[in-house]
Scaffold this motif. Structure first.
Motif: not given
Length: 319
Positions: A7, A10, A216, A219-222, A226, A305-306
């Motif tokens: 984290v 990132t 997205a 991909r970020e499991r959130r 999101a 990066s995001r």
């Protein structure tokens, strides 16, 4: 511990990306010069042409602009025109008040050349947002205004206005997805709306934004987080879609209303997709396609990066 380190890494990369984007303003004079050169060349190119070439569409947009200037209404030969893409006629309408029709035509060409040349700006900002260096970002901006399609800059059609607006919407959308903020989200909503008002086909941009947010988030499991982050633009964009469904898509799309009545034959769709994809590859430049596909794949599989995830997801859906 490993998650915390990841984290922090990132966030550090995101911070460096934002810092790089701000430092890119040193390139502003070069970017301005690029726009200016493109504007002058496209204007001269347009003024060498004394009459329309793409007769059907150029007549349609010119007649709409003249009627708006003279009557305040979008008319064609005195009859009401059910045509929803009115941005170009509205913006060029004042020029048709000139007494000399040749001067009016060249003035409208000049505006188109200026607006289409501004496409370099969102491309540069998008490249910097993803983390590309300033020099390469300028090269990409130059490519955006060096494409053969820029010949449309002096034509009385929607492309000179739709092209930079669509690119601007993608740049704002990627920024909003990477680092959700109210200014970026509102910018995306405004630019997407203007792009669709210039060329109705860009009504797909909100759907692409939603799809990119889903990609997205997964991909970020959130996923839920999101979607919550994008509640503002998604809510604003849902209003016109709900209104269109309530009024009826045929009525809202008007001139393009027949598209909802087309019967889709899967076999014919696959058959037509081949030539269309072939033309898209030609338009994109065959030599660029392999590297682009590799870049998209890496941005989705191993993003730094995001912003990279947002760019790849949004751009692929738009394509």
């Amino acid at each position: 511990a490993s998650v915390a380190v990841a984290v922090r890494s990132t966030r550090a990369l995101e911070a460096r990306t934002v810092e790089a984007a701000w430092s890119g303003f040193r390139a502003a004079p070069w970017l301005g010069a690029l726009v200016a050169v493109s504007f002058v060349l496209r204007t001269v190119q347009g003024w060498l042409r004394e009459s329309p070439v793409y007769f059907g569409d150029e007549y349609l947009y010119s007649e709409l602009a003249r009627s708006i200037a003279e009557t305040g209404r979008p008319l064609i030969r005195g009859e009401a025109a059910d045509f929803p893409a009115l941005l170009q006629p509205i913006l060029t309408a004042p020029f048709w008040l000139l007494d000399d029709i040749g001067h009016a035509y060249h003035a409208a060409q000049t505006l188109g050349a200026l607006v289409m040349s501004l496409a370099a700006v969102p491309v540069f900002l998008l490249a910097r947002r993803v983390g590309v260096g300033a020099r390469l970002a300028l090269a990409l901006a130059a490519l955006a205004v060096a494409l053969p399609d820029l010949i449309f800059a002096s034509w009385m059609i929607a492309e000179p206005f739709a092209y930079p607006l669509a690119l601007g919407a993608v740049a704002a959308g990627v920024s909003a997805l990477a680092r959700p903020s109210r200014p970026a989200q509102l910018a995306f909503v405004a630019l997407a709306a203007l792009a669709a008002f210039a060329r109705v086909q860009f009504i797909v941009l909100p759907a692409c934004f939603l799809g990119a947010a889903l990609v997205a988030g997964l991909r970020e499991r959130r996923l839920r987080a999101a979607l919550r982050e994008q509640l503002l633009p998604l809510s604003l964009l849902a209003v016109p879609f709900a209104t269109a469904l309530a009024l009826g898509t045929d009525r809202v799309l008007a001139f393009y209303g027949g598209v909802v009545d087309v019967e889709v034959d899967p076999a014919a769709l696959v058959e037509r997709a081949g030539p269309n994809l072939f033309v898209l590859l030609f338009a994109s430049g065959f030599v660029l396609v392999p590297g682009a596909l590799l870049g998209f794949g890496l941005a989705l599989a191993k993003p730094r990066s995001r912003a990279e995830v947002a760019f790849a997801a949004f751009s692929l859906l738009v394509l």
